[in-house]
Every structure is written in C-alpha cells, then in structure tokens.
Scaffold this motif. Sequence first.
Motif, PDB file in Angstrom:
ATOM      1  N   LEU A  59       0.835  -1.204   0.000  1.00  0.00           N
ATOM      2  CA  LEU A  59       0.000   0.000   0.000  1.00  0.00           C
ATOM      3  C   LEU A  59       0.864   1.246   0.000  1.00  0.00           C
ATOM      4  O   LEU A  59       2.003   1.226   0.460  1.00  0.00           O
ATOM      5  CB  LEU A  59      -0.948   0.034   1.197  1.00  0.00           C
ATOM      6  CG  LEU A  59      -0.335   0.076   2.598  1.00  0.00           C
ATOM      7  CD1 LEU A  59      -1.252   0.836   3.534  1.00  0.00           C
ATOM      8  CD2 LEU A  59      -0.096  -1.322   3.095  1.00  0.00           C
ATOM      9  N   GLN A  60       0.296   2.310  -0.536  1.00  0.00           N
ATOM     10  CA  GLN A  60       0.954   3.615  -0.434  1.00  0.00           C
ATOM     11  C   GLN A  60      -0.007   4.579   0.267  1.00  0.00           C
ATOM     12  O   GLN A  60       0.057   4.765   1.461  1.00  0.00           O
ATOM     13  CB  GLN A  60       1.404   4.094  -1.814  1.00  0.00           C
ATOM     14  CG  GLN A  60       2.618   3.258  -2.286  1.00  0.00           C
ATOM     15  CD  GLN A  60       3.098   3.632  -3.657  1.00  0.00           C
ATOM     16  OE1 GLN A  60       2.915   4.751  -4.124  1.00  0.00           O
ATOM     17  NE2 GLN A  60       3.713   2.676  -4.340  1.00  0.00           N
ATOM     18  N   CYS A  61      -0.970   5.157  -0.454  1.00  0.00           N
ATOM     19  CA  CYS A  61      -1.900   6.061   0.235  1.00  0.00           C
ATOM     20  C   CYS A  61      -2.862   5.302   1.129  1.00  0.00           C
ATOM     21  O   CYS A  61      -3.400   5.834   2.084  1.00  0.00           O
ATOM     22  CB  CYS A  61      -2.685   6.913  -0.765  1.00  0.00           C
ATOM     23  SG  CYS A  61      -4.099   6.060  -1.498  1.00  0.00           S
ATOM     24  N   GLY A  62      -3.113   4.032   0.790  1.00  0.00           N
ATOM     25  CA  GLY A  62      -3.949   3.196   1.631  1.00  0.00           C
ATOM     26  C   GLY A  62      -5.443   3.248   1.358  1.00  0.00           C
ATOM     27  O   GLY A  62      -6.212   2.534   1.991  1.00  0.00           O
ATOM     28  N   TYR A  63      -5.848   4.065   0.386  1.00  0.00           N
ATOM     29  CA  TYR A  63      -7.295   4.214   0.181  1.00  0.00           C
ATOM     30  C   TYR A  63      -7.942   2.917  -0.313  1.00  0.00           C
ATOM     31  O   TYR A  63      -9.047   2.561   0.086  1.00  0.00           O
ATOM     32  CB  TYR A  63      -7.596   5.360  -0.805  1.00  0.00           C
ATOM     33  CG  TYR A  63      -9.015   5.856  -0.656  1.00  0.00           C
ATOM     34  CD1 TYR A  63      -9.352   6.751   0.356  1.00  0.00           C
ATOM     35  CD2 TYR A  63     -10.023   5.392  -1.486  1.00  0.00           C
ATOM     36  CE1 TYR A  63     -10.646   7.182   0.527  1.00  0.00           C
ATOM     37  CE2 TYR A  63     -11.331   5.817  -1.324  1.00  0.00           C
ATOM     38  CZ  TYR A  63     -11.635   6.710  -0.314  1.00  0.00           C
ATOM     39  OH  TYR A  63     -12.921   7.131  -0.136  1.00  0.00           O
ATOM     40  N   CYS A  64      -7.235   2.207  -1.191  1.00  0.00           N
ATOM     41  CA  CYS A  64      -7.811   0.978  -1.748  1.00  0.00           C
ATOM     42  C   CYS A  64      -7.656  -0.199  -0.798  1.00  0.00           C
ATOM     43  O   CYS A  64      -8.227  -1.266  -1.026  1.00  0.00           O
ATOM     44  CB  CYS A  64      -7.132   0.628  -3.068  1.00  0.00           C
ATOM     45  SG  CYS A  64      -5.407   0.100  -2.866  1.00  0.00           S
ATOM     46  N   THR A  65      -6.820  -0.033   0.249  1.00  0.00           N
ATOM     47  CA  THR A  65      -6.348  -1.180   1.036  1.00  0.00           C
ATOM     48  C   THR A  65      -7.457  -1.981   1.742  1.00  0.00           C
ATOM     49  O   THR A  65      -7.456  -3.208   1.665  1.00  0.00           O
ATOM     50  CB  THR A  65      -5.267  -0.734   2.040  1.00  0.00           C
ATOM     51  OG1 THR A  65      -4.321   0.092   1.335  1.00  0.00           O
ATOM     52  CG2 THR A  65      -4.554  -1.923   2.635  1.00  0.00           C
TER      53      THR A  65
END
Lengths: 275, 157
Positions: free
Chosen positions: B97-103
């Motif tokens: 993950l990076q921004c985490g929105y899809c996580t």
Amino acid sequence: MIPASFEYRRAGSVDEALALLRQDPDGTKLLAGGHSLLPLMKLRLATPGVLVDVGRIGGLSYVRDAGDHVAIGALTRHRDLETSDVARSEVPLLAHVAGQVGDPQVRHRGTIGGSLAHGDPASDLPAAVLALGGTLVVQGPGGTREVPVDGFFLGFLETALGPDEMLTEIRVRKGAAGWGFQKFNRRAQDWAIVGVAAVVGSDPRVALVNMGSTTVRARGVEEALAAGASPADAAARAAEGLDPPSDLNASTEYRQHLVTVLVRRALEGATTGRG
Amino acid sequence: MQVTVTVNGVPETHDVETRTLLVQYLREVRGLTGTNIGCDTTSCGACTVLMDGESVKSCTVLAAQADAHEIITIEGMAAADGTMHPIQQAFQEHHGLQCGYCTPGMVMAAASFLQEHPQPSEAEVREGLEGNLCRCTGYHNIVQAVLAAASPPEAVR
Ligand SMILES: Cc1cc2nc3c(=O)[nH]c(=O)nc-3n(C[C@H](O)[C@H](O)[C@H](O)COP(=O)(O)OP(=O)(O)OC[C@H]3O[C@@H](n4cnc5c(N)ncnc54)[C@H](O)[C@@H]3O)c2cc1C
Ligand code: FES
Ligand code: FES
C-alpha cells in the motif's frame, strides 16, 4: 449516489412475487442480485416505486442435469454457475462464460435470471444461452410458459417478459458439440467491446455480444458453417447485416472488423477443443 | 424498515430508509468508516466487504439485502488483542500500500479470493483482484502480499 425512494417488499415465493407484481406491474421491479438494477437506480435512470426482492426465494438457485438438457434456476449466481460440476461437464460454454462476467464481487451477486431479463446486448450470458439454443421458463398470471431463446431478446433492454412475469428457469440442451468464447476488452473487469459465443457441430450457432441493440445470431456465419465453410471463410461473414453501435470504446467500423477476427478465433477454439 | 445485520460478529437492529446502501449503513449507522467509497459505481472495489464470507461491493448492495446476513469489514480482520490478520501483515511486510485508500477493499477481496483459491498462482491473484483498483502501487506489491498470505504462516515473511 443514492437511489430515489421506493417501497421495498420481499417475496418468499414465486407466487408471492407475482401477486406483488400484479398490484402495479409498471411501477414495480423485481430485484435479484441488483447488479444491473441498483446501478441504474443510483444514476436515477430507473426509479421504480416498488422493489420486490426475490433474492431470498428458496429453491430457485440450482444447476440440474435433467436428461437431455441442463436446468438452471433463475436465481443461480454467476459464481455458482461457474463452479457447478454439472455445468462444467455438460454445458462447459455456460460455466466458462459465467466465469468471465465482470469481476469476482459481481459474480458473487449477479444472477443468470437477472442477466437474461435485463436484456443488455453487452452482456455475456445472453449470448451463451442464445448460442446453446436454450429455452426460458416464465411464470405469470396465466401460468407457466416456455419461451425459446430465439424469440426472447426483442430490443435494447427489452425482452419477451411481460411486466407481470418472472423468469424462473433456463434450460440448455446438452451435447458434446465443440464450443468457443471470445471477449475483447481493453481493461480488466470491463464489458466486452465485442464478444462471441459459438457452438459447432451438426447445428452450428454463433451469438454476438454488443453487435446491435440486442444479443444477435451471426446468421451468415452459421449458414456458411452448415455449408461446410472453414472457420476463416465463415468468420468473414460475421458482420453481415449488422449495424453495431459506435461509442467511446469503438466505432461501428471497428466492431464490424473486430467481430470477424473474434468469430474466427471462437470457431478455431471450438473445432480444436480449446474453447 | 428494520434491518438486523451482524457486522464483525455483532448483531444490531436499526431503522433505515429502504434505499440505504450497505456501505452507507456500515459507515453512518454502524460508525465503521474503514470501508471506503471510491467510485460509487461498482468499479473500484474500495467498498468491498464480506457478505456471508464472500466479497461484495457494498456500494451496490442494499442494507435491506444484508438483513439477517453476516458482514465482515476491515475492522473485523484483526484479532481482539490487536494482532493483525495474516493478510494485513503481508500487506505491511510487502509494502502492498501507499496512500492506503484501496487497502481495506483489497484486503477483503483478497480474503474472499484466498478462501476460494488457497494456493493461487500469480496470474490467478491478478485476475482474482481485477475488481479492485489501486492508483498508487502499480499492483506488484499487492500481488506479492497476497501470494505471501497464501503460503503457510511460517512462510509469511
Ligand atoms: C461493475 C459491473 C460489471 C459487470 N460486468 C459484466 C460483464 O462483463 N458481463 C456481463 O454479462 N454482465 C456484467 N455485469 C452485469 C451483471 O452480470 C449483472 O449481475 C446481471 O446483468 C444482472 O443480474 P442481477 O441478478 O444482478 O439482476 P438485477 O440487477 O437484480 O435485475 C436486472 C433486471 O432484471 C429483472 N429481473 C431480475 N431477475 C428477474 C427474474 N427472475 N425474472 C424477471 N425479471 C428479473 C429486474 O427487475 C431488473 O430489471 C456487470 C455488472 C457490474 C455492476
Ligand atoms: S465504491 Fe463501490 S466499487 Fe467503487
Ligand atoms: S494505495 Fe493508494 S490507491 Fe492503492
């Protein structure tokens, strides 16, 4: 995005669903998996006053070997059709196509009955059932009738189902005929820009996705095959008489060319057993 | 109408409007804001939760359809003592993950996928997550995380 307000009713049986429909056929919609209807309602392209949830009716989700044909309950979800042993061994085209619809989440909710009743020419399962020469079992106020799939798709999102009727079962003939399926899209999860479901053998049938306002048969290809043409020669006639839509994904001309390529691949897959 | 939904093992009964979507119900009625809304058009998978163990896009399910069913959200994945679920651990260890929105949606889609495919190939993982979009990672580390989570626990590194 939130749908417009509606009254929500739950049907416990087909009879109950029909009785609820009868009260106001034009203002009422059946809700199965909701994966065609709810997106339309969220966009307010559909604003039914009453939703009759048929999703909990027991006994309408099955894939059954019925001798010369396989019977599929209208509420059978794509995932259950895709993984059904009976479907995989007796009508592998249908099991394969069910596994190509949308993505896993869509396949966990969408039903074959909803897919056929919706009558979207961009849908995959209608083409598979049309290629297999199926029969649809429909219940309504006058009792039960059987509609051959050839007379079922009448226009864009329009089928032979009356507003007071419910599709309860889909029957497709069994047989060892070869089959092929091709679906072309540019992105994962997308609908087909063009799709082809083909069954070869003594009675070849080829059905096309997104090549007109309804799911259609490629009559020219079928004639050529019946007369003994090779897959490549038969496929050259795939766009005959068809005027596919032009949209953001592809122009009419692009689809007319693409369909000849995909039909050839589907027929080659069908004759070599690759699918 | 009244709905009784069991979320992460806790049944509750609430009065909701018939048109309430499951994702709204989870976020606004149950206060579980871990489930994100991305596209709101059944495309991105950010809103994925488990309904009776299977992944669904909760922006396209009515709360009424979830009545009397069991929902698991991302908040229900970690153990009671806070120990992360092996899939969550794998996402952390493999930088999935990076921004985490899809996580949250990715983790729930992966949980359902691994139930159905306990020993997947890389190609199967990629296809199995085709309903979930990520604008940051390029997917590579997500796929590695899911493959790692599929292996027996001692192999998750
Ligand atoms: C993101 C996304 C991607 C998709 N991709 C594809 C794809 O690639 N290929 C594809 O083929 N489909 C695709 N679909 C559509 C999906 O397959 C739907 O599940 C299916 O078309 C409709 O089934 P449903 O059970 O959800 O029907 P619903 O949405 O519940 O109903 C659809 C319509 O049929 C009526 N209806 C439902 N059941 C019956 C019945 N038994 N008798 C009479 N009328 C009935 C309803 O009143 C409504 O008008 C996609 C959908 C989404 C949201
Ligand atoms: S928010 Fe539900 S799929 Fe994107
Ligand atoms: S981590 Fe940002 S969208 Fe996936």
